[in-house]
Design a protein around this motif. Sequence first.
Motif, PDB file in Angstrom:
ATOM      1  N   PRO A   1       0.945  -1.141  -0.100  1.00 11.97           N
ATOM      2  CA  PRO A   1      -0.012  -0.343  -0.047  1.00 11.97           C
ATOM      3  C   PRO A   1       0.808   1.337   0.249  1.00 11.97           C
ATOM      4  O   PRO A   1       1.987   1.273   0.671  1.00 11.97           O
ATOM      5  CB  PRO A   1      -0.922  -0.275   1.373  1.00 11.97           C
ATOM      6  N   HIS A   2       0.331   2.388  -0.765  1.00 10.00           N
ATOM      7  CA  HIS A   2       1.150   3.669  -0.817  1.00 10.00           C
ATOM      8  C   HIS A   2       2.418   3.468  -1.726  1.00 10.00           C
ATOM      9  O   HIS A   2       3.059   4.445  -1.678  1.00 10.00           O
ATOM     10  CB  HIS A   2       1.290   4.052   0.575  1.00 10.00           C
ATOM     11  N   LEU A   3       2.720   2.133  -2.121  1.00 12.51           N
ATOM     12  CA  LEU A   3       3.727   2.135  -3.054  1.00 12.51           C
ATOM     13  C   LEU A   3       3.585   1.195  -4.215  1.00 12.51           C
ATOM     14  O   LEU A   3       4.457   0.590  -5.078  1.00 12.51           O
ATOM     15  CB  LEU A   3       4.873   1.392  -2.372  1.00 12.51           C
ATOM     16  N   LEU A   4       2.224   1.514  -4.922  1.00  9.64           N
ATOM     17  CA  LEU A   4       1.667   0.785  -5.832  1.00  9.64           C
ATOM     18  C   LEU A   4       2.449   0.717  -6.971  1.00  9.64           C
ATOM     19  O   LEU A   4       2.719  -0.081  -7.913  1.00  9.64           O
ATOM     20  CB  LEU A   4      -0.058   1.059  -6.120  1.00  9.64           C
ATOM     21  N   PRO A   5       2.689   2.035  -7.555  1.00 10.07           N
ATOM     22  CA  PRO A   5       3.513   2.067  -8.949  1.00 10.07           C
ATOM     23  C   PRO A   5       4.856   1.604  -8.832  1.00 10.07           C
ATOM     24  O   PRO A   5       5.138   0.687  -9.997  1.00 10.07           O
ATOM     25  CB  PRO A   5       3.733   3.776  -8.985  1.00 10.07           C
ATOM     26  N   TYR A   6       5.482   1.710  -7.619  1.00  9.63           N
ATOM     27  CA  TYR A   6       6.598   0.865  -7.587  1.00  9.63           C
ATOM     28  C   TYR A   6       6.695  -0.407  -7.310  1.00  9.63           C
ATOM     29  O   TYR A   6       7.347  -1.383  -8.155  1.00  9.63           O
ATOM     30  CB  TYR A   6       7.216   1.296  -6.043  1.00  9.63           C
TER      31      TYR A   6
ATOM     32  N   GLY B   1      -4.215 -15.053   0.035  1.00 12.92           N
ATOM     33  CA  GLY B   1      -5.343 -14.391   0.387  1.00 12.92           C
ATOM     34  C   GLY B   1      -5.243 -13.727   1.766  1.00 12.92           C
ATOM     35  O   GLY B   1      -5.839 -12.591   1.874  1.00 12.92           O
ATOM     36  N   LEU B   2      -4.854 -14.636   2.938  1.00 17.18           N
ATOM     37  CA  LEU B   2      -4.702 -14.030   4.089  1.00 17.18           C
ATOM     38  C   LEU B   2      -3.708 -12.884   4.133  1.00 17.18           C
ATOM     39  O   LEU B   2      -3.928 -11.881   4.908  1.00 17.18           O
ATOM     40  CB  LEU B   2      -4.213 -15.169   4.936  1.00 17.18           C
ATOM     41  N   THR B   3      -2.464 -12.879   3.404  1.00 21.12           N
ATOM     42  CA  THR B   3      -1.605 -12.030   3.376  1.00 21.12           C
ATOM     43  C   THR B   3      -2.019 -10.522   2.762  1.00 21.12           C
ATOM     44  O   THR B   3      -2.023  -9.761   3.372  1.00 21.12           O
ATOM     45  CB  THR B   3      -0.396 -12.610   2.524  1.00 21.12           C
ATOM     46  N   THR B   4      -2.974 -10.869   1.638  1.00 19.18           N
ATOM     47  CA  THR B   4      -3.679  -9.702   1.181  1.00 19.18           C
ATOM     48  C   THR B   4      -4.449  -8.817   2.181  1.00 19.18           C
ATOM     49  O   THR B   4      -4.731  -7.525   2.244  1.00 19.18           O
ATOM     50  CB  THR B   4      -4.268  -9.949  -0.057  1.00 19.18           C
ATOM     51  N   ARG B   5      -5.378  -9.649   2.933  1.00 18.26           N
ATOM     52  CA  ARG B   5      -6.082  -8.970   3.853  1.00 18.26           C
ATOM     53  C   ARG B   5      -5.461  -8.339   4.876  1.00 18.26           C
ATOM     54  O   ARG B   5      -5.657  -7.372   5.349  1.00 18.26           O
ATOM     55  CB  ARG B   5      -7.166 -10.272   4.524  1.00 18.26           C
TER      56      ARG B   5
ATOM     57  N   THR C   1      -2.344  -7.088   4.605  1.00 14.65           N
ATOM     58  CA  THR C   1      -2.021  -5.835   4.088  1.00 14.65           C
ATOM     59  C   THR C   1      -3.104  -4.840   4.110  1.00 14.65           C
ATOM     60  O   THR C   1      -2.584  -3.824   4.350  1.00 14.65           O
ATOM     61  CB  THR C   1      -1.652  -6.040   2.608  1.00 14.65           C
ATOM     62  N   GLY C   2      -4.303  -5.036   3.790  1.00 14.23           N
ATOM     63  CA  GLY C   2      -5.266  -4.311   3.997  1.00 14.23           C
ATOM     64  C   GLY C   2      -5.526  -3.676   5.280  1.00 14.23           C
ATOM     65  O   GLY C   2      -5.879  -2.362   5.456  1.00 14.23           O
ATOM     66  N   LEU C   3      -5.223  -4.480   6.275  1.00 14.87           N
ATOM     67  CA  LEU C   3      -5.251  -3.805   7.735  1.00 14.87           C
ATOM     68  C   LEU C   3      -4.148  -2.944   7.758  1.00 14.87           C
ATOM     69  O   LEU C   3      -4.416  -1.984   8.538  1.00 14.87           O
ATOM     70  CB  LEU C   3      -5.374  -5.072   8.785  1.00 14.87           C
TER      71      LEU C   3
ATOM     72  N   ARG D   1      -4.870   0.548   6.635  1.00 18.81           N
ATOM     73  CA  ARG D   1      -5.830   1.536   7.259  1.00 18.81           C
ATOM     74  C   ARG D   1      -4.951   2.270   8.267  1.00 18.81           C
ATOM     75  O   ARG D   1      -5.398   3.303   8.810  1.00 18.81           O
ATOM     76  CB  ARG D   1      -6.538   0.713   7.960  1.00 18.81           C
ATOM     77  N   LEU D   2      -3.702   2.004   8.530  1.00 17.09           N
ATOM     78  CA  LEU D   2      -3.010   2.717   9.574  1.00 17.09           C
ATOM     79  C   LEU D   2      -2.167   3.731   8.972  1.00 17.09           C
ATOM     80  O   LEU D   2      -1.495   4.676   9.640  1.00 17.09           O
ATOM     81  CB  LEU D   2      -1.935   1.796  10.373  1.00 17.09           C
ATOM     82  N   LEU D   3      -2.019   3.852   7.757  1.00 21.60           N
ATOM     83  CA  LEU D   3      -1.281   4.628   6.863  1.00 21.60           C
ATOM     84  C   LEU D   3      -1.959   6.010   6.534  1.00 21.60           C
ATOM     85  O   LEU D   3      -3.155   6.055   6.697  1.00 21.60           O
ATOM     86  CB  LEU D   3      -0.664   4.101   5.427  1.00 21.60           C
ATOM     87  N   PRO D   4      -1.298   7.198   6.582  1.00 19.78           N
ATOM     88  CA  PRO D   4      -2.025   8.449   6.228  1.00 19.78           C
ATOM     89  C   PRO D   4      -3.226   8.217   5.192  1.00 19.78           C
ATOM     90  O   PRO D   4      -2.965   7.593   4.132  1.00 19.78           O
ATOM     91  CB  PRO D   4      -0.921   9.347   5.863  1.00 19.78           C
ATOM     92  N   SER D   5      -4.291   9.017   5.388  1.00 19.40           N
ATOM     93  CA  SER D   5      -5.127   9.079   4.341  1.00 19.40           C
ATOM     94  C   SER D   5      -4.829  10.091   3.113  1.00 19.40           C
ATOM     95  O   SER D   5      -4.234  11.238   3.646  1.00 19.40           O
ATOM     96  CB  SER D   5      -6.914   9.639   4.834  1.00 19.40           C
ATOM     97  N   ALA D   6      -5.492  10.178   2.120  1.00 18.01           N
ATOM     98  CA  ALA D   6      -5.257  11.069   0.955  1.00 18.01           C
ATOM     99  C   ALA D   6      -5.513  12.571   1.555  1.00 18.01           C
ATOM    100  O   ALA D   6      -6.570  12.585   2.051  1.00 18.01           O
ATOM    101  CB  ALA D   6      -5.748  10.708  -0.190  1.00 18.01           C
ATOM    102  N   SER D   7      -4.864  13.450   0.980  1.00 17.57           N
ATOM    103  CA  SER D   7      -5.471  14.857   1.280  1.00 17.57           C
ATOM    104  C   SER D   7      -5.446  15.559  -0.402  1.00 17.57           C
ATOM    105  O   SER D   7      -5.042  16.727  -0.059  1.00 17.57           O
ATOM    106  CB  SER D   7      -4.500  15.615   2.015  1.00 17.57           C
TER     107      SER D   7
END
Length: 329
Positions: free
Chosen positions: A156-161, A264-268, A270-272, A275-281
């Motif tokens: 998350p937050h590094l998707l292009p990379y 599947g578990l790893t992806t879930r 990662t999703g959690l 949620r701890l990372l900064p939100s978009a502004s």
Amino acid sequence: MTDRTRFPTRLKGPGALVTGGSRGLGLFIARHLAERGCTVTLAARDAAELERAAGRLRAETGATVHVAVCDVRDRAAVGEMMRVIHERDGLDIVIANAGVIQVAPVEAIGHEEFTDAMETMFHGALHTSLEALPYLRATRGRLALIGSVGGLLGVPHLLPYSCAKAAVGALAEGLHAETAAAGVSVTAVHPGLMRTGSHRQAEFGGDTSAEFGWFSAAAGAPLLSMDADRAARRIVDAVIRRRARLVLTAPAKAAQLAHGVAPGLTTRLTGLTARLLPSASGRGPLRQGSEAGLPRNPIARRIRAWGSARNDRAVREANQQEPGPRTSS
């Protein structure tokens, strides 16, 4: 073969090229190649940065170090660079390392950031590989493509990379299979977090100060990150030994295993984490780390300072102290 093993003595050492070699991991890799007797060419886009890096390597190792101003997104330019190196030094080792890092939630970026990452990292590695292979077949040489743990699972937050590094990993594995009969070895390298000072050159979007805070802290945190010089030594060892694959750092190996066993578990999970990372502004131009600003929250500032202390100290050694065109991971 020990860490200090050198290449067989010849009148002139093996010719080695490191793209994205002017700073960060590429510079550390170039240093270890130079210490082992290679004639090294550093390639990047910033001429001044290249000369500063080359001067340092010459002083530290006594090796012959050349520079090549080259944009790896331009296949013709890459081809001309390979021709010059082959005719001047011979071409025995090629390390495709050039890259960019963009840290932002997907809502804060667009198609252009993904295109930039793919053109620099995937197409850059592809151009480097295709233009080098005719020469490497003649010398039974070695090629290494620098991927990332970020290419083994979506971060998350590094998707292009992550997308670009995943493509680099697939390219390395396919080339390894197809070139083995010609005596060329291709090593896929997947480092985890390393203390390369890359937070100074990375680009940040969304809440730039918060994104800078978490990324710089994670990239330098004890237990999570690895000393870049040690990582570079292990990479050079793997290339010399013609290893097919190298994954660096215990967290990266654990993430690879978890994703392989329970994707599947790893992806879930990662999703959690996301949620701890900064939100978009909102969307806006990405800002380099030196301009992103520090987290506004005093507790977040202290956490960043603690986590990033070692990474901050690596900035000068990794030649990351002055912002310039993006050339290395």
